[in-house]
Design an enzyme around this catalytic site. Structure first.
Site, PDB file in Angstrom:
ATOM      1  CG  LEU A  88      -1.962  -1.158   1.211  1.00  0.00           C
ATOM      2  CD1 LEU A  88      -2.878  -1.061   2.419  1.00  0.00           C
ATOM      3  CD2 LEU A  88      -2.782  -1.202  -0.081  1.00  0.00           C
ATOM      4  CG  HIS A 107      -5.471  -1.993  -9.034  1.00  0.00           C
ATOM      5  ND1 HIS A 107      -5.196  -1.227  -7.911  1.00  0.00           N
ATOM      6  CD2 HIS A 107      -6.681  -1.589  -9.492  1.00  0.00           C
ATOM      7  CE1 HIS A 107      -6.209  -0.394  -7.718  1.00  0.00           C
ATOM      8  NE2 HIS A 107      -7.116  -0.591  -8.659  1.00  0.00           N
TER       9      HIS A 107
END
Length: 192
Positions: A88, A107
């Site tokens: 992240l 993703h």
């Protein structure tokens, strides 16, 4: 034998999918290390149980020490490919330039839709459901200095049902991530 370095911030289920694919001989490579964004995450436990070295990278990407430590670790682990598997934090430009076309990310949407800063995890699936999309999926792409803007390598689609919630959609997409990511890694490293 080629080296992979994996970056993770959570449970590490995509990391486990890579470990399993190596174990089955589908990916001919060795995981030389795991970079974790915080202590106490599942990915670290998975690394420990498979005797994979790990390092917790503290600080923020804007800190010069963050970049220096990261580059030092990467040099030591000598990656042929860096895989962001639910990581992240933004990768500093110095790293993306040094390892150009050697960093990939998974993703949980069909990029370019629902990508960019702030779009990760359940937030992506909530946005997809709220928008009334009929399909979603996952994307493996190269990483550059911009969030989710690198060249797309491959995508896998899933149907969004009328009764899907962000949580049920997340489960559908994750199941596909666990197949897509190892397949792309094998293609890149082993020309499969």
């Amino acid at each position: 034998m080629k080296n992979i370095v994996v970056f993770a911030s959570g449970s590490g289920s995509n990391f486990q999918a890579i470990i399993d694919s190596i174990g089955k001989g589908e990916i001919e490579a060795h995981i030389s290390g795991l970079i974790a964004s915080r202590p106490g995450i599942g990915a670290i436990e998975r690394a420990k149980s498979h005797n994979i070295p790990h390092y917790v990278l503290s600080g923020e990407p804007s800190d010069t020490s963050f970049t220096k430590v990261l580059i030092s670790k990467l040099k030591a682990w000598n990656p042929d490919l860096i895989v962001l598997a639910g990581f992240l934090k933004k990768i500093p430009a110095e790293v993306t330039e040094t390892y150009q076309n050697k960093i990939i990310n998974i993703h949980p949407s069909l990029l370019p839709k629902y990508g960019g800063k702030g779009f990760y995890g359940i937030k992506v699936h909530k946005a997809v459901v709220d928008a009334g999309e009929t399909e979603s999926g996952c994307t493996v792409h190269y990483v550059n200095e911009l969030y989710d803007k690198g060249d797309i390598i491959r995508q896998q689609r899933v149907t969004v049902s009328d009764d899907d919630t962000p949580e049920t959609l997340a489960q559908k997409v994750l199941k596909e991530e666990h197949k897509l990511l190892p397949n792309v890694i094998a293609e890149i490293l082993n020309n499969k």
